[in-house]
Motif scaffolding. Structure first.
Motif, mmCIF file in Angstrom:
data_model
loop_
_atom_site.group_PDB
_atom_site.id
_atom_site.type_symbol
_atom_site.label_atom_id
_atom_site.label_comp_id
_atom_site.label_asym_id
_atom_site.label_seq_id
_atom_site.Cartn_x
_atom_site.Cartn_y
_atom_site.Cartn_z
ATOM 1 N N MET A 103 0.848 -1.185 0.000
ATOM 2 C CA MET A 103 0.000 0.000 0.000
ATOM 3 C C MET A 103 0.888 1.241 0.000
ATOM 4 O O MET A 103 1.774 1.370 0.841
ATOM 5 N N PRO A 104 0.638 2.192 -0.930
ATOM 6 C CA PRO A 104 1.473 3.397 -0.959
ATOM 7 C C PRO A 104 1.237 4.254 0.278
ATOM 8 O O PRO A 104 0.123 4.348 0.771
ATOM 9 N N LYS A 105 2.299 4.861 0.742
ATOM 10 C CA LYS A 105 2.173 5.754 1.885
ATOM 11 C C LYS A 105 1.693 7.105 1.391
ATOM 12 O O LYS A 105 2.156 7.608 0.377
ATOM 13 N N THR A 106 0.772 7.689 2.136
ATOM 14 C CA THR A 106 0.267 9.009 1.802
ATOM 15 C C THR A 106 -0.281 9.651 3.064
ATOM 16 O O THR A 106 -0.550 8.968 4.052
ATOM 17 N N ILE A 107 -0.455 10.944 3.035
ATOM 18 C CA ILE A 107 -1.131 11.653 4.122
ATOM 19 C C ILE A 107 -2.596 11.758 3.736
ATOM 20 O O ILE A 107 -2.924 12.182 2.626
ATOM 21 N N THR A 108 -3.454 11.373 4.646
ATOM 22 C CA THR A 108 -4.893 11.476 4.401
ATOM 23 C C THR A 108 -5.479 12.506 5.351
ATOM 24 O O THR A 108 -5.505 12.280 6.568
#
Length: 159
Positions: A1-6
């Protein structure tokens, strides 16, 4: 799963309604998941919507039904780039529920969240290498509630 800020947006019980409304307005947008409470809790009951995962313009957001303790402020807003005056009007009409709060392309929706409806032409003209053109465009924009693309283009030309 790609890391991202949500980004997590705090709502007072209407996160699902807001997510579905926003997703209906913007391309590449959809409600991804609705998480319901498995049991009663201090501010709700089993089955209430706790969170809503929503994608808006291809970006993930989380709507949290956190209760009435916190409200949105203008300190956080979401900018929507648009190409045409028709898009300015469509999105402003749909999102603006406080017409007196409209200023320089900013609108406030019925959930209290602020949005900036920004034509790409405005951004380009404000960054014009000719400082006089950029100043004229900026001055014109500062007088507008909703951005009028033709008027800012005319201001850039000196009219």
């Amino acid at each position: 799963m790609p890391k991202t800020i949500t980004p997590c947006l705090w709502f007072d019980g209407n996160a699902e309604e807001a997510a579905r409304f926003y997703a209906s307005l913007l391309p590449d947008s959809h409600v991804d998941a609705v998480l319901r409470a498995p049991s009663d809790y201090p501010s709700g009951k089993a089955g209430d919507v706790l969170t809503v995962d929503v994608t808006l313009l291809g970006r993930p957001f989380l709507g949290l039904n956190g209760g009435p303790m916190f409200k949105f402020t203008e300190a956080v807003s979401f900018q929507i780039p648009v190409e045409t005056q028709a898009e300015v009007e469509r999105l402003s009409d749909a999102l603006s529920s406080v017409p007196e709060a409209e200023q320089c392309g900013w609108v406030k929706d019925r959930f209290g969240l602020s949005w900036q409806i920004v034509p790409r032409q405005l951004t380009a003209l404000l960054g014009d290498p000719d400082p006089a053109r950029a100043r004229r465009v900026f001055a014109a924009m500062m007088e507008m509630k909703r951005i009028d693309i033709a008027a800012i283009e005319q201001a850039a030309l000196g009219g």
